[in-house]
Design a protein around this motif. Structure first.
Motif, PDB file in Angstrom:
ATOM      1  N   GLU A 230       5.778   0.462   5.114  1.00 18.55           N
ATOM      2  CA  GLU A 230       4.749   1.332   4.956  1.00 18.55           C
ATOM      3  C   GLU A 230       3.865   1.054   3.655  1.00 18.55           C
ATOM      4  OE1 GLU A 230       6.805   5.465   6.635  1.00 18.55           O
ATOM      5  OE2 GLU A 230       6.622   5.287   4.438  1.00 18.55           O
ATOM      6  N   VAL A 231       4.639   0.460   2.753  1.00 15.17           N
ATOM      7  CA  VAL A 231       3.357  -0.060   1.682  1.00 15.17           C
ATOM      8  C   VAL A 231       3.897  -1.385   1.063  1.00 15.17           C
ATOM      9  CG1 VAL A 231       2.713   0.618  -0.645  1.00 15.17           C
ATOM     10  CG2 VAL A 231       3.002   2.606   1.014  1.00 15.17           C
ATOM     11  N   ILE A 232       3.395  -2.118   0.783  1.00 14.79           N
ATOM     12  CA  ILE A 232       3.630  -3.623   0.363  1.00 14.79           C
ATOM     13  C   ILE A 232       3.015  -3.795  -0.931  1.00 14.79           C
ATOM     14  CG2 ILE A 232       3.736  -6.035   0.682  1.00 14.79           C
ATOM     15  CD1 ILE A 232       4.033  -5.413   3.880  1.00 14.79           C
ATOM     16  N   VAL A 233       3.643  -4.323  -2.138  1.00 14.29           N
ATOM     17  CA  VAL A 233       2.900  -4.807  -3.199  1.00 14.29           C
ATOM     18  C   VAL A 233       3.259  -6.212  -3.532  1.00 14.29           C
ATOM     19  CG1 VAL A 233       4.624  -3.794  -4.833  1.00 14.29           C
ATOM     20  CG2 VAL A 233       2.455  -3.903  -5.559  1.00 14.29           C
ATOM     21  N   THR A 234       2.158  -6.921  -3.832  1.00 12.27           N
ATOM     22  CA  THR A 234       2.559  -8.264  -4.031  1.00 12.27           C
ATOM     23  C   THR A 234       1.485  -8.858  -4.993  1.00 12.27           C
ATOM     24  OG1 THR A 234       3.305 -10.595  -3.446  1.00 12.27           O
ATOM     25  CG2 THR A 234       1.331  -9.246  -1.910  1.00 12.27           C
ATOM     26  N   ASN A 235       1.512 -10.265  -5.643  1.00 10.38           N
ATOM     27  CA  ASN A 235       0.788 -10.677  -6.436  1.00 10.38           C
ATOM     28  C   ASN A 235      -0.577 -11.362  -5.675  1.00 10.38           C
ATOM     29  OD1 ASN A 235       0.920 -13.550  -5.439  1.00 10.38           O
ATOM     30  ND2 ASN A 235       2.921 -13.475  -6.428  1.00 10.38           N
ATOM     31  N   ASN A 236      -1.347 -11.789  -6.334  1.00 13.93           N
ATOM     32  CA  ASN A 236      -2.768 -12.292  -5.887  1.00 13.93           C
ATOM     33  C   ASN A 236      -2.619 -13.202  -4.737  1.00 13.93           C
ATOM     34  OD1 ASN A 236      -5.611 -12.176  -5.834  1.00 13.93           O
ATOM     35  ND2 ASN A 236      -6.143 -12.466  -8.136  1.00 13.93           N
ATOM     36  N   LEU A 237      -1.866 -14.284  -4.936  1.00 14.69           N
ATOM     37  CA  LEU A 237      -1.765 -15.621  -3.972  1.00 14.69           C
ATOM     38  C   LEU A 237      -0.982 -14.682  -2.664  1.00 14.69           C
ATOM     39  CD1 LEU A 237      -2.165 -18.275  -2.953  1.00 14.69           C
ATOM     40  CD2 LEU A 237       0.029 -18.790  -3.919  1.00 14.69           C
ATOM     41  N   PHE A 238       0.014 -14.337  -2.959  1.00 16.01           N
ATOM     42  CA  PHE A 238       0.696 -13.915  -1.876  1.00 16.01           C
ATOM     43  C   PHE A 238       0.089 -12.984  -0.993  1.00 16.01           C
ATOM     44  CE2 PHE A 238       4.957 -15.180  -4.099  1.00 16.01           C
ATOM     45  CZ  PHE A 238       4.722 -16.537  -3.921  1.00 16.01           C
ATOM     46  N   GLY A 239      -0.701 -12.005  -1.738  1.00 16.70           N
ATOM     47  CA  GLY A 239      -1.556 -10.847  -1.146  1.00 16.70           C
ATOM     48  C   GLY A 239      -2.631 -11.354  -0.374  1.00 16.70           C
ATOM     49  N   ASP A 240      -3.262 -12.320  -0.728  1.00 17.54           N
ATOM     50  CA  ASP A 240      -4.254 -13.033   0.008  1.00 17.54           C
ATOM     51  C   ASP A 240      -3.962 -13.579   1.433  1.00 17.54           C
ATOM     52  OD1 ASP A 240      -6.640 -14.269   0.774  1.00 17.54           O
ATOM     53  OD2 ASP A 240      -6.594 -15.716  -1.016  1.00 17.54           O
ATOM     54  N   ILE A 241      -2.734 -14.016   1.227  1.00 17.32           N
ATOM     55  CA  ILE A 241      -2.077 -14.757   2.523  1.00 17.32           C
ATOM     56  C   ILE A 241      -1.710 -13.725   3.609  1.00 17.32           C
ATOM     57  CG2 ILE A 241      -0.339 -16.250   3.320  1.00 17.32           C
ATOM     58  CD1 ILE A 241      -0.593 -17.734   0.834  1.00 17.32           C
ATOM     59  N   VAL A 242      -0.772 -12.859   2.866  1.00 13.21           N
ATOM     60  CA  VAL A 242      -0.163 -11.535   3.880  1.00 13.21           C
ATOM     61  C   VAL A 242      -1.353 -10.696   4.224  1.00 13.21           C
ATOM     62  CG1 VAL A 242       2.131 -12.009   2.687  1.00 13.21           C
ATOM     63  CG2 VAL A 242       0.623 -10.043   1.953  1.00 13.21           C
ATOM     64  N   THR A 243      -2.361 -10.511   3.765  1.00 16.88           N
ATOM     65  CA  THR A 243      -3.257  -9.753   4.345  1.00 16.88           C
ATOM     66  C   THR A 243      -4.050 -10.322   5.404  1.00 16.88           C
ATOM     67  OG1 THR A 243      -4.762 -10.214   2.365  1.00 16.88           O
ATOM     68  CG2 THR A 243      -3.499  -8.221   2.041  1.00 16.88           C
ATOM     69  N   ASP A 244      -4.258 -11.497   5.387  1.00 17.55           N
ATOM     70  CA  ASP A 244      -4.742 -12.318   6.394  1.00 17.55           C
ATOM     71  C   ASP A 244      -3.907 -11.995   7.892  1.00 17.55           C
ATOM     72  OD1 ASP A 244      -7.401 -12.577   5.361  1.00 17.55           O
ATOM     73  OD2 ASP A 244      -7.423 -14.548   5.432  1.00 17.55           O
ATOM     74  N   LEU A 245      -2.607 -12.364   7.364  1.00 15.24           N
ATOM     75  CA  LEU A 245      -1.565 -12.339   8.470  1.00 15.24           C
ATOM     76  C   LEU A 245      -1.755 -10.738   9.175  1.00 15.24           C
ATOM     77  CD1 LEU A 245       0.643 -12.973  10.370  1.00 15.24           C
ATOM     78  CD2 LEU A 245       2.245 -12.583   8.172  1.00 15.24           C
ATOM     79  N   GLY A 246      -1.750  -9.981   8.353  1.00  9.34           N
ATOM     80  CA  GLY A 246      -2.063  -8.463   8.509  1.00  9.34           C
ATOM     81  C   GLY A 246      -3.352  -8.172   9.206  1.00  9.34           C
ATOM     82  N   ALA A 247      -4.206  -8.976   8.971  1.00  9.44           N
ATOM     83  CA  ALA A 247      -5.428  -8.630   9.743  1.00  9.44           C
ATOM     84  C   ALA A 247      -5.332  -9.269  11.142  1.00  9.44           C
ATOM     85  CB  ALA A 247      -6.912  -9.345   9.071  1.00  9.44           C
ATOM     86  N   ALA A 248      -4.761 -10.174  11.358  1.00  9.26           N
ATOM     87  CA  ALA A 248      -4.578 -10.869  12.564  1.00  9.26           C
ATOM     88  C   ALA A 248      -3.655  -9.705  13.481  1.00  9.26           C
ATOM     89  CB  ALA A 248      -3.737 -12.069  12.549  1.00  9.26           C
ATOM     90  N   LEU A 249      -2.538  -9.265  12.853  1.00  7.41           N
ATOM     91  CA  LEU A 249      -1.774  -7.954  13.368  1.00  7.41           C
ATOM     92  C   LEU A 249      -2.523  -7.009  14.015  1.00  7.41           C
ATOM     93  CD1 LEU A 249       1.436  -8.128  11.323  1.00  7.41           C
ATOM     94  CD2 LEU A 249       0.885  -9.562  13.222  1.00  7.41           C
ATOM     95  N   GLN A 250      -3.640  -6.703  13.068  1.00 10.10           N
ATOM     96  CA  GLN A 250      -4.513  -5.498  13.466  1.00 10.10           C
ATOM     97  C   GLN A 250      -5.666  -5.575  14.589  1.00 10.10           C
ATOM     98  OE1 GLN A 250      -6.456  -5.370   9.213  1.00 10.10           O
ATOM     99  NE2 GLN A 250      -6.559  -3.246  10.445  1.00 10.10           N
ATOM    100  N   GLY A 251      -5.965  -6.949  14.906  1.00  9.13           N
ATOM    101  CA  GLY A 251      -6.723  -7.185  16.021  1.00  9.13           C
ATOM    102  C   GLY A 251      -8.038  -8.362  15.167  1.00  9.13           C
ATOM    103  N   GLY A 252      -7.624  -8.683  14.117  1.00  8.84           N
ATOM    104  CA  GLY A 252      -8.639  -9.735  13.701  1.00  8.84           C
ATOM    105  C   GLY A 252      -9.489  -9.323  12.624  1.00  8.84           C
ATOM    106  N   ILE A 253     -10.368 -10.280  11.984  1.00  5.90           N
ATOM    107  CA  ILE A 253     -11.330  -9.991  10.894  1.00  5.90           C
ATOM    108  C   ILE A 253     -12.575  -9.010  11.324  1.00  5.90           C
ATOM    109  CG2 ILE A 253     -10.837 -11.755   9.321  1.00  5.90           C
ATOM    110  CD1 ILE A 253     -13.243 -13.074  10.243  1.00  5.90           C
ATOM    111  N   GLY A 254     -12.822  -8.730  12.473  1.00  5.78           N
ATOM    112  CA  GLY A 254     -13.717  -7.902  13.008  1.00  5.78           C
ATOM    113  C   GLY A 254     -13.282  -6.455  12.893  1.00  5.78           C
TER     114      GLY A 254
END
Ligand code: ATP
Length: 345
Positions: A230-254
């Motif tokens: 439901e909610v994830i909290v993390t540092n700057n580098l890991f956040g950068d990476i896992v949010t892009d993974l998340g973007a892929a899960l939701q259908g891409g950067i568009g």
């Protein structure tokens, strides 16, 4: 009357923000706007990147900044983009990078058998310290004996406030599961600080079930069982990476939107995608991320219902295939914006 500073920026930023502003005009007609001419054109014209007085105005006169995208091949170093984005982030101390990961249409999820309710969480990424402060150095550069050092900064204040922000958001939004991710098994000093701060803040929030995952395990779990978050909290580098993974899960950067927030001080909202010079000016960019970003901005202004209206309208367009080319549709940027406006009605 909430006031919004509008920075279309570069490339498709102009095209997608125009659609976001049309949607905002329909959903929240009381907002006021001021447009700022900052970006590559301005930089090439007179060398201006991010004037200090504009930053001060963002802080004192506006409720939110609505940014399109920055980046232009005519400015190879993209110094203007760095000054505008990093300048705002650091000088306004926008310590929360808030990234909702929400699947609106199962067809756009790369995972098998996942429904929209399975991919619906938010990531709080620390936005001002970690490995992104540029502290470090090189020694004997270009020689076989070269040494390069990149320092990771974790301050008690910085770590605690992002963790606290995640807990507060969870409580305010009826969420009961919060996961902190680090790599404390390998990064024993900085991430030990994260562990201790997390435990202390968690102890003050009894209604929330907390968990901890090393970031390598987090990435696996996001793919195998996104429904567990439901909610994830993390540092700057890991956040950068896992949010892009998340973007892929939701259908891409568009479809991915983001907020950079310092509560009570300033907030900057932007679609996750860049200026996409390859398609700029062609009228084919997908405006949905910018439109969803406009919704996030409304939620930040205390208008969660309006955000839901926008999300529902975007979802309706996705389900009907009323989308731009890169999502498999045929619409222009303008027509995709009009489709959302029609769905709102
Ligand atoms: P930056 O380096 O600033 O992130 P970029 O253009 O190199 O900018 P992205 O904006 O992430 O990187 O875009 C990567 C590719 O995805 C682009 O080539 C573009 O064609 C496509 N793209 C990005 N955003 C959109 C959008 N809103 N609609 C359609 N295609 C997009």
């Amino acid at each position: 009357m909430p006031s919004i500073a509008v920075l279309p920026g570069d490339g498709i930023g102009h095209e997608v923000l125009a659609e976001g502003l049309r949607v905002l005009a329909a959903v929240a007609p009381d907002l006021t706007y001021e447009h700022f001419d900052l970006g590559a054109e301005r930089y090439l014209r007179d060398g201006t990147t991010m004037p200090d007085d504009v930053l001060e105005r963002f802080r004192s006169e506006f409720d939110c900044v609505y940014l399109g995208a920055l980046g232009d091949p005519r400015v190879p170093s993209n110094v203007h983009a760095k000054d505008i984005l990093l300048g705002s982030r650091f000088k306004l101390d926008l310590y929360i990078n808030f990234r909702p990961i929400r699947l609106l249409d199962a067809r756009y999820c790369p995972l098998k058998d996942k429904r929209p309710e399975d991919v619906d969480f938010v990531v709080f990424r620390e936005n001002t310290e970690g490995l992104y402060t540029g502290i470090g150095g090189q020694f004997k550069r270009g020689t076989p004996d070269e040494i390069a050092i990149e320092q990771e900064i974790n301050t008690r204040k910085g770590v605690e406030r992002i963790i606290r922000a995640a807990f507060e958001w969870a409580a305010a939004n009826g969420k009961t599961k919060l996961c902190m991710s680090d790599k404390a098994n390998a990064m024993r000093h900085g991430h030990d600080l994260w562990q201790r701060a997390f435990k202390e803040v968690a102890a003050e929030s009894p209604g929330i079930t907390t968990s901890h995952l090393y970031v390598d395990v987090l990435t696996m779990r996001m793919v195998q069982a996104p429904e567990s978050f439901e909610v994830i909290v993390t540092n700057n580098l890991f956040g950068d990476i896992v949010t892009d993974l998340g973007a892929a899960l939701q259908g891409g950067i568009g479809l991915a939107s983001s907020g950079n927030i310092n509560p009570g001080v300033a907030a900057l909202f932007e679609p996750v995608h860049g200026s996409a010079p390859d398609i700029a000016g062609k009228g084919i960019a997908n405006p949905l991320a910018a439109i969803l970003t406009a919704g996030m901005m409304l939620a930040h202004l205390g208008r969660a219902k309006d955000e839901r209206r926008i999300q529902n309208a975007v979802q309706a367009c996705l389900l009907e295939g009323l989308v731009t080319r890169e999502l498999g549709g045929t619409l222009t940027t303008r027509d995709a914006g009009t489709a959302v406006l029609d769905a709102l009605r």
